[in-house]
Design a protein around this motif. Structure first.
Motif, PDB file in Angstrom:
ATOM      1  N   TYR A 170       1.109  -0.926  -0.030  1.00 38.19           N
ATOM      2  CA  TYR A 170      -0.127  -0.117   0.297  1.00 38.19           C
ATOM      3  C   TYR A 170       0.741   1.680  -0.418  1.00 38.19           C
ATOM      4  N   LYS A 183      -4.563  -1.482   6.609  1.00 36.93           N
ATOM      5  CA  LYS A 183      -3.940  -0.585   6.463  1.00 36.93           C
ATOM      6  C   LYS A 183      -3.998   0.903   7.060  1.00 36.93           C
ATOM      7  N   ASP A 187      -4.952   4.570   2.255  1.00 38.07           N
ATOM      8  CA  ASP A 187      -3.629   4.235   1.245  1.00 38.07           C
ATOM      9  C   ASP A 187      -4.496   3.077   0.396  1.00 38.07           C
ATOM     10  N   ALA A 215      -3.781   0.753  -3.180  1.00 36.66           N
ATOM     11  CA  ALA A 215      -3.229  -0.178  -3.205  1.00 36.66           C
ATOM     12  C   ALA A 215      -1.672   0.004  -4.513  1.00 36.66           C
TER      13      ALA A 215
END
Ligand SMILES: [Zn+2]
Length: 489
Positions: free
Chosen positions: A143, A175, A180, A182
């Motif tokens: 992330y 997260k 956040d 990927a």
């Protein structure tokens, strides 16, 4: 003249200054090839084609990159539904993309990089983001940590606090911040995957454009384009990735975004049943009409698509063509030659049109205004044509050649009147084959009618006129003789 562009990052029009004098590097977000392109896909690519043509008209050497997102959930779902591999779907719809975009006279980018072809660049970029503290790996996923990037939200004008407050409650607990996103997704059953330092998986959506633009255009290139629906999160995340990766900004100097398309004043959606594929529209309308329609509105304004609007675009295009016909007729006619006040006025109108056209395009690529300039020149051509046909002015070959050159050059910047420009020396590249027999036959028929009139055989002369009328042609009689014309719609 200086070009001014509306920069979505600063929210104002700015003078365009290229990184390198005489050169422009531009990156345009391409499609995810999982279906045939829809009308909303056509708009950005027609827009960017004209922007590129205009920059080249201003003597910039343009380097144009546009990606294909060939690894994506939608492609995987389509592949699983059909029982084929992801690349079968991607290849099929990349072909479908080129098929309709070529018809729309959109010149091809210099390069079309794909996600599947850039796994090494993508994983290398992610590795550096982790090493520099901007990203973290959990259970094979990676992330991007939005809190680590101080400028997060600068393009879309959103603040992290507001976004956090608006985030759903069931956010992924792994997260550190709900926003956040990927960079890498670990492999799931039934999905294609590639090896990486975090195990088998595939990239998140945003990282590809950062990795591919860095590879081909470097950091801090001139233009980045796409639809306004890409501002958040896609372009916001591209900025976060690229500026963190390079250790500073700006990633891009000028961000340009085209407006939405509505259909009959409603947002286009599959559920509303107003989701139009370009290929279906082209079954009913010539591609040039669709192109003209898209350019009739400024690229940042909303564009409403309807049958009436397309019919109106068809009529606008036909008016431009009628002036071409008149010019061609004057160029080939045998009536007396010579300059006149009328031809001087025409020359002045052509010079003014060139200046006005550039002024319109220099103002953030105002194609709507540029088209009206072209219509204004068409009107001047028709005025001159009428003067000649009424026997009030001789034909000035130089004025015709000059106005024809201006008219074609301006039309070419918009990518219009391709068939009409065929046979003119300034036209290069592939073009549709034009039937030259039909005009010759029409000339012959008009000639026979003239002979019938000379013999006072009114019945034959009228019959020819009426039959041609039914076929969509009018015969214009004047002191200079008779000629056929396609009837204006
Ligand atoms: Zn992109």
């Amino acid at each position: 003249m200086t070009l001014r562009v509306y920069n979505s990052l600063t929210k104002k029009k700015e003078e365009f200054v290229p990184v390198e004098p005489g050169k422009v590097k531009m990156y345009v977000c391409g499609v995810t090839p999982y279906n045939h392109p829809h009308i909303g896909n056509a708009r950005p690519f027609v827009t960017w084609d004209v922007i590129r043509r205009y920059l080249e008209h201003k003597d910039y050497a343009v380097y144009h990159i546009q990606n294909f997102t060939d690894v994506d959930d939608k492609i995987i779902n389509a592949a699983n539904a059909e029982g084929v591999t992801w690349d079968v779907i991607a290849d099929r719809y990349i072909k479908a993309y080129f098929e309709v975009m070529d018809k729309l006279n959109i010149r091809r980018a210099h390069l079309y990089p794909t996600v599947s072809g850039h796994m090494a660049e993508i994983t290398a970029m992610i590795e550096k983001l982790i090493a520099d503290g901007y990203a973290y790996a959990v259970d094979g996923d990676v992330y991007y940590s939005v809190e680590k990037f101080a400028d997060y939200g600068k393009l879309s004008g959103r603040s992290l606090d507001d976004m956090k407050a608006g985030a759903r409650v069931d956010v992924d607990e792994r997260k550190t911040h709900p926003m956040d996103f990927a960079l890498w997704k670990s492999a799931k059953p039934g999905e294609p995957s590639w090896p990486s330092p975090w195990g088998l998986g595939r990239p998140g959506w945003h990282i590809e454009c950062s990795a591919m633009s860095a590879k081909y255009l470097g950091h801090g290139f001139d233009f980045h384009g796409g639809g306004s629906d890409l501002v958040f999160p896609h372009h916001e995340n591209e900025i976060a990735q690229s500026e963190a990766y390079a250790g500073g900004g700006p990633f891009v100097r000028y961000w340009l975004h085209n407006g939405f398309i509505t259909v009959n004043e409603e947002k286009m959606s599959k559920s509303l049943g107003n989701f139009f594929l370009v290929k279906d529209i082209l079954a009913h309308y010539p591609p040039e009409v669709l192109r003209f329609f898209i350019l009739s509105t400024h690229y940042r304004s909303p564009l409403n698509f309807s049958d009436e609007q397309l019919a109106e675009a068809g009529r606008g295009l036909e008016r431009l063509r009628a002036a071409v016909d008149n010019m061609k007729y004057l160029a080939g006619t045998t009536v007396a030659r010579g300059a006149s006040d009328a031809s001087q006025a025409l020359l002045a109108a052509a010079a003014q049109a060139r200046a006005d056209f550039d002024a319109a395009m220099d103002d953030d690529f105002n194609t709507a205004l540029a088209i009206s300039v072209l219509h204004g020149l068409a009107k001047e051509i028709n005025i001159y044509y009428s003067a000649v046909m009424a026997g009030k002015a001789p034909v000035a070959g130089e004025a015709i050649a000059s106005v024809q050159a201006a008219y074609y050059e301006l039309a070419d910047i918009l990518g219009l009147l391709v068939a009409e420009r065929m046979g003119s020396p300034d036209v290069v590249g592939a073009a549709p084959v034009q039937d030259t027999t039909a005009p010759a036959l029409l000339d012959l028929i008009v000639e026979i009618r003239q002979e019938a009139r000379a013999k006072k055989d009114w019945a034959t002369a009228d019959r020819i006129r009426d039959r041609l009328g039914e076929l969509g042609y009018v015969i214009e009689d004047s002191p200079q003789g008779a000629r056929w014309k396609k009837r204006e719609v």
